[in-house]
Design a protein around this motif. Sequence first.
Motif, PDB file in Angstrom:
ATOM      1  N   GLY A   1       0.823  -1.209   0.000  1.00 31.42           N
ATOM      2  CA  GLY A   1       0.000   0.000   0.000  1.00 31.42           C
ATOM      3  C   GLY A   1       0.851   1.251   0.000  1.00 31.42           C
ATOM      4  O   GLY A   1       1.755   1.401  -0.823  1.00 31.42           O
ATOM      5  N   THR A   2       0.566   2.147   0.921  1.00 30.32           N
ATOM      6  CA  THR A   2       1.359   3.361   1.076  1.00 30.32           C
ATOM      7  C   THR A   2       2.004   3.345   2.452  1.00 30.32           C
ATOM      8  O   THR A   2       1.542   2.676   3.379  1.00 30.32           O
ATOM      9  CB  THR A   2       0.502   4.624   0.923  1.00 30.32           C
ATOM     10  N   LEU A   3       3.079   4.120   2.567  1.00 30.55           N
ATOM     11  CA  LEU A   3       3.866   4.100   3.798  1.00 30.55           C
ATOM     12  C   LEU A   3       3.916   5.490   4.409  1.00 30.55           C
ATOM     13  O   LEU A   3       4.317   6.458   3.760  1.00 30.55           O
ATOM     14  CB  LEU A   3       5.287   3.618   3.494  1.00 30.55           C
ATOM     15  N   SER A   4       3.492   5.578   5.661  1.00 36.14           N
ATOM     16  CA  SER A   4       3.561   6.832   6.412  1.00 36.14           C
ATOM     17  C   SER A   4       4.154   6.554   7.782  1.00 36.14           C
ATOM     18  O   SER A   4       3.885   5.515   8.400  1.00 36.14           O
ATOM     19  CB  SER A   4       2.178   7.464   6.567  1.00 36.14           C
ATOM     20  N   HIS A   5       4.960   7.504   8.249  1.00 34.66           N
ATOM     21  CA  HIS A   5       5.589   7.343   9.565  1.00 34.66           C
ATOM     22  C   HIS A   5       6.132   8.704   9.998  1.00 34.66           C
ATOM     23  O   HIS A   5       6.665   9.458   9.194  1.00 34.66           O
ATOM     24  CB  HIS A   5       6.746   6.336   9.484  1.00 34.66           C
ATOM     25  N   LYS A   6       5.991   8.975  11.277  1.00 34.03           N
ATOM     26  CA  LYS A   6       6.586  10.186  11.833  1.00 34.03           C
ATOM     27  C   LYS A   6       7.245   9.825  13.140  1.00 34.03           C
ATOM     28  O   LYS A   6       6.590   9.406  14.098  1.00 34.03           O
ATOM     29  CB  LYS A   6       5.525  11.271  12.055  1.00 34.03           C
ATOM     30  N   GLY A   7       8.567   9.941  13.185  1.00 30.87           N
ATOM     31  CA  GLY A   7       9.316   9.577  14.377  1.00 30.87           C
ATOM     32  C   GLY A   7      10.488  10.502  14.593  1.00 30.87           C
ATOM     33  O   GLY A   7      10.623  11.549  13.941  1.00 30.87           O
ATOM     34  N   GLU A   8      11.371  10.102  15.475  1.00 26.81           N
ATOM     35  CA  GLU A   8      12.524  10.934  15.812  1.00 26.81           C
ATOM     36  C   GLU A   8      13.530  11.007  14.684  1.00 26.81           C
ATOM     37  O   GLU A   8      14.159  12.038  14.456  1.00 26.81           O
ATOM     38  CB  GLU A   8      13.194  10.374  17.070  1.00 26.81           C
TER      39      GLU A   8
END
Length: 342
Positions: free
Chosen positions: A149-156
């Motif tokens: 699918g699609t990839l989303s991520h928000k991290g350090e």
Amino acid sequence: MGNALPSNLTFGIFDHLDANGSDIAQQYSDRLRLAEACDRLGFYAYHLAEHHCTPHGRGPSPNLFLSSVAQRTRRLRIGPLVMLLPLYHPLRAFEEICMLDQLSGGRVELGIGRGSLPIELGYFGIGPDAAPGRYVEASEILVNAMKGGTLSHKGEHYELSGIPLTLRPHQRPHPPTWIATSRPESAHWAAANGANIACVGPSSSVRKITDAFRAYRKCNASADDQSPFRGLLRMVVIGRSDRDAYSIAASAYEHWLESFKFLYDLNDLQTPPNLPLTFDEAVENELCVAGTAASVRQALLNQIEEAGANYLLCQLAFGSLPLDASLYTAAKIQSEIMARPD
């Protein structure tokens, strides 16, 4: 233990691709010949370590070398053990894994880790404080990417938003995962996530890890029903006599040890306390097994039983060991151990 081979025991190959005294191109060519032989002999997989800026590892890009192995073999599975995730953007790591799995027809065994020697990561500007966090975050992103699918991520360390994943691995839902571990705590993570483990050290120490691994799986109803590999790594040299095997193995180990210590000596670092500094110590600590086919068979089966392992990672090429010696050992493992269940 008697001479009976455990019914669930599988044999694989582990390689540092450490410097052997020849030029690099020749060593690559020789390793490909060894991989072809192991493919014909029925070994399960070829696992390649990742090291940087050291003669201890001439395969700093494991997936690149393994793509050549994939084209020279038909059944042998392949994979990094381990891919140092702090050095990869997780999206790039995912795409490389997809490519290798597709090129090999679905033969990838994916080992991931953060690295055992911080100085190697430091050469890339990644400090020891940042490495654990980068590894954890990258591994989480990698697991999510395998879902497609699609990839989303928000991290350090990483931020991704709605990235289309146009590649996917050949194996569904994803290639088998591995970690190398020397701690029971890490075995818990592997068991919870359906990963395989690879261990090195005396069998009694490895048993603590495999026991923790199996105990967690038994208590965790969500664990995968398949039985993962509990790997035990050993340098193996089989000769026509114990004396011949010890002679070539001892010389090769001395060369391997010099490569292993290179970055430690260069940076005035203390070598790991459990590192055998002589071949005799390596045999005593069960890192190396050398001798005739009969004596090696018995030693390995005893160690496998004590360690609670079901997968033997044979390091057939190390240090200055000649290619012919590695090929002889591989053939003897097949004919005298793998092909003889009694």
